[in-house]
Structure formats: structure tokens, C-alpha cells
Design a protein around this motif. Structure first.
Motif, short mmCIF file in Angstrom:
data_model
loop_
_atom_site.label_atom_id
_atom_site.label_comp_id
_atom_site.label_asym_id
_atom_site.label_seq_id
_atom_site.Cartn_x
_atom_site.Cartn_y
_atom_site.Cartn_z
N HIS A 287 102.29 46.46 38.02
CA HIS A 287 102.71 45.72 36.82
C HIS A 287 101.50 44.99 36.26
O HIS A 287 100.52 44.74 36.96
N GLY A 288 101.55 44.65 34.99
CA GLY A 288 100.45 43.93 34.37
C GLY A 288 100.81 43.46 32.99
O GLY A 288 101.86 43.80 32.44
N SER A 289 99.92 42.67 32.39
CA SER A 289 100.14 42.15 31.04
C SER A 289 98.81 41.68 30.47
O SER A 289 98.09 40.90 31.10
N THR A 290 98.46 42.17 29.28
CA THR A 290 97.22 41.74 28.65
C THR A 290 97.25 40.26 28.31
O THR A 290 96.30 39.53 28.59
N PHE A 291 98.33 39.81 27.70
CA PHE A 291 98.39 38.43 27.23
C PHE A 291 99.18 37.51 28.15
O PHE A 291 99.20 36.29 27.93
N GLY A 292 99.87 38.05 29.15
CA GLY A 292 100.68 37.22 30.02
C GLY A 292 99.85 36.17 30.74
O GLY A 292 98.86 36.48 31.38
N GLY A 293 100.28 34.91 30.64
CA GLY A 293 99.54 33.82 31.28
C GLY A 293 98.28 33.45 30.55
O GLY A 293 97.31 32.99 31.17
N SER A 294 98.28 33.60 29.22
CA SER A 294 97.08 33.26 28.45
C SER A 294 96.78 31.77 28.59
O SER A 294 97.69 30.95 28.76
N PRO A 295 95.50 31.39 28.52
CA PRO A 295 95.15 29.97 28.70
C PRO A 295 95.86 29.04 27.73
O PRO A 295 96.30 27.95 28.12
#
Length: 403
Positions: A287-295
Motif C-alpha cells: 500500500h502507499g500514498s503520494t500525498f498521504g501524511g503530507s507535512p
């Protein structure tokens, strides 16, 4: 951005939306230009009492000052990076949420439907790896709503709803049972079932809270059969229902819980929290996310959660929810008032139409939403006061009486 700074008119904005945007929303006929606290303001500064809160998002108030400052501060340092380096807001938020909820692990997403997709994927992978390739089915509730991406849409138990119509076959692996019917859920679970997935309060389904017997019974059923309990708290989470998370009202704990909306205070963010054993199903590449958990979103979330907890807005939601629901029972043509905290639904008899009430309230500068033709749903910011409740009640009463 303010209208006066663009050289455009409100009609120019409408025309651009009509020309260029794929419209799936029923627009209110006003331009939302600014917002603060309990109100949204149009281009003329006209205030609208906000009982939407961005659909249960702006729980510490529209444009909460601490959230705005946190976003401004973070944007100047680092706005975005991929998820390979460590970032300070992400680490601090992970600790804050896991310790607050007494959960082991967290995975960040961008929205509620993405959080539910991650929860479904984690449960299925856990089941297949632990028990074999047959063990991936999930039982959800009829009239549930879990999102609009394909997995979460397939989990939604509304086959006649517009969100499922016209898309062909749903993702396999889901079956459905009536909400608050423990026996039906027991019967729906088979040897291939790995999890049960429900909302503690069905929001889109008409604002129906789970009973104590039902949720506690699901927890016991999952424990007895080696299944996982998945709770969708995208709308109910973070103080909306009179507790930090709605499941805390029931004295239970899920194996995975999804969240979004209120946790970002207006910035896009979602997440799942899971036990360490179940979370181990996610390994690099699964699983993954480019923007997930952005600062920036994590910084906003830290500020929003601090506001919700330090100001005991769960307690305010419990107190104001009880007060407001008592008022609403005095409305004409009310069939039932339901809710938990400040997730409130009013069901009317068939002599009035909820959509007409929604538009009538808008004309009187109160923002509410309708579910079908009979139910009004309200999810105001949790900074709500008695004066706000009284004002909303007066507008609703006038609107219903004018039908």
C-alpha cells in the motif's frame, strides 16, 4: 481569494463552473468567500449559520486560528515530500493519535474513502496470509455508506443508491446484513469471512446510531470466530459523537478504525489505526500514498486535534447535542429525532419534504442537508452554543411551518 480582487462577478464564477466543471453536486446559490467560527460568509459579508461544518470537517470551527497558523508555519518550511524521509509533523501526529486512541499503528491517507480502502485491503491481506486464499470476505451493513472509490463503494450496502448505479459489477467479497440486527450478522458470516465493517452511527443511511447490544455483540462475535472488527469513523470520529471516537461510547475497541474529516480541520487527511498484529499485513509495496501524511496536512491535524481535546469539544458535543435534540422534538411534523452528540438527524412525516426544508433554511441563512425526502441531517462545528441551537431551531421551525 476575494471576488473584489478578481474583477469578476458572482455570475462570472457560476458561468465558469457551468462551462468547465463536471458537476455532481447540487449547488447552493451563493458564493462562499470567507468563513469563521460558526459562520460562512458570501461576497457581501452576509453570514450563513453553518450546520454542515464542511460535512463534519470543521469541528473546531471554520478557519480555526490555531489550525490556520499551523498551516502557515508549515508551508514556509516544507510543503510536500515523498514518504521516504522522516518529517516532524507526521511523526508527532502519529504519536498523538496512537496514544490518544490506545492503538498501535497508523497509516495516513488523504480522505475518508481512501482510509476505508486501506482498511479493507489490510483486513483482506491479513485474512489471506493468516488463513488462506479463501479468507477475504467482509460483511457490512445495509444502508451503510463507506465512500465513492470502488472498494468502499462496494462495501456500501445501498445497491439502489446513485453512488453505485451504472458502474457495473461491484468488487466481490462483500455481503450485507441489516444494521443493529446482531443475529443477521451472525448468519451472514461464513467460513470465508475475515471481518465485519460498520459505522457506529449510520450517517448517510439516515442518522441511525448502533445499539450497545449490537456493537458489543459484534465485538464478541469477531473474537469468538477469529474475525476482525472494522469501524468506519470517518464522520463520527474526533469528538463528533460526545466521545473522542464513537466506539468509546460503547466500551469496545476495533481491530482497525478509519478516520478523516474532522482530524484535519479543513485540510485533506485521513488515516487508519490498527493493532500491531493486523498492521503487520502491510509491508513495503502492499500500500502507499503520494500525498498521504503530507507535512502541511499533518501540521493542521496536530493543531485541530489539540483544539478538540484541550477544549473538551467532545463534552460540548454531548451537552449541546442533547440540548438541541430536545429542542428539535418540538418541531411540527417531526416523526423522530435521532443522533449521537452533534451528529443529528430529524425525520419528518410525509406532509413535508426535507429537500424543501433544506432550501427554505438556506433562504433564511441556515445551512443544513437533506437525506432523501424525509430526513434533515446536521453536523455543526463542535464549538456550538445554546444561542446557536436556539437560532437554528427558530429558523427550522419557521421553515417547517411555511411548508
Amino acid at each position: 481569494m476575494r471576488l473584489k480582487d478578481t474583477g469578476l462577478t458572482v455570475q462570472d464564477i457560476r458561468d465558469k463552473v457551468d462551462k468547465y466543471m463536471i458537476e455532481t453536486y447540487e449547488r447552493f446559490d451563493f458564493l462562499a468567500e470567507t468563513a469563521k467560527g460558526m459562520y460562512i460568509y458570501d461576497e457581501n459579508g452576509t453570514p450563513y449559520l453553518d450546520f454542515y461544518a464542511g460535512i463534519a470537517v470543521n469541528s473546531a470551527g471554520n478557519c480555526n486560528e490555531k489550525v490556520v497558523e499551523a498551516v502557515k508555519d508549515q508551508v514556509g518550511d516544507i510543503m510536500h515530500t515523498f514518504n521516504y524521509p522522516y518529517t516532524i509533523p507526521q511523526a508527532l501526529l502519529a504519536e498523538k493519535i496512537c496514544t490518544t486512541l490506545d492503538m498501535d499503528k497508523i497509516f495516513f491517507q488523504n480522505s475518508g474513502t481512501e482510509a476505508n480502502e486501506a482498511m479493507i485491503k489490510m483486513a483482506r491481506k491479513y485474512g489471506v496470509e493468516k488463513y488462506g486464499p479463501h479468507k477475504y470476505n467482509i460483511v457490512t451493513a445495509k444502508e451503510s455508506f463507506h465512500g465513492r472509490t470502488f472498494g468502499s463503494m462496494s462495501a456500501t450496502g445501498q445497491p439502489d443508491n446513485a453512488c453505485q448505479a451504472g458502474f457495473g459489477d461491484m468488487t466481490p467479497g462483500f455481503s450485507y446484513a441489516p444494521f443493529n440486527d446482531l443475529k443477521a450478522f451472525e448468519e451472514a458470516c461464513t467460513e470465508n469471512t475475515i471481518a465485519i465493517m460498520v459505522e457506529p452511527v449510520q450517517g448517510e443511511g439516515g442518522v441511525h446510531p448502533a445499539t450497545q447490544e449490537f456493537l458489543q455483540g459484534l465485538r464478541k462475535l469477531c473474537d469468538e470466530r477469529g474475525m476482525l472488527l472494522l469501524l468506519d469513523e470517518v464522520q463520527t470520529g474526533w469528538c463528533r459523537t460526545g466521545a473522542v471516537m464513537s466506539y468509546m461510547n460503547y466500551g469496545i475497541k476495533p481491530d482497525i478504525v478509519s478516520m478523516a474529516k474532522a482530524m484535519g480541520g479543513g485540510m485533506p487527511i485521513g488515516a487508519i489505526c490498527a493493532t500491531a498484529e493486523v498492521a503487520a499485513a502491510f509491508t513495503p509495496g502492499s500500500h502507499g500514498s503520494t500525498f498521504g501524511g503530507s507535512p502541511v496536512s499533518c501540521a493542521a491535524s496536530l493543531a485541530e486535534i489539540d483544539e478538540l481535546l484541550s477544549r473538551d469539544l467532545a463534552g460540548n458535543a454531548k451537552e449541546m447535542g442533547a440540548y438541541f435534540m430536545d429542542e428539535l422534538r418540538n418541531l411540527p411534523h417531526v416523526k423522530e429525532v435521532r443522533g449521537q452528540g452533534l451528529l443529528v438527524g430529524v425525520e419528518f412525516d410525509d406532509t413535508v419534504n426535507a429537500v424543501d426544508i433544506k432550501h427554505g433554511c438556506f433562504d433564511r441563512k441556515l445551512l443544513v442537508t437533506a437525506i432523501g425526502s424525509s430526513i434533515i441531517r446536521m453536523v455543526p462545528p463542535l464549538i456550538l452554543t445554546r444561542e446557536d441551537c436556539d437560532k437554528a431551531f427558530a429558523i427550522l421551525k419557521e421553515t417547517v411551518e411555511a411548508q
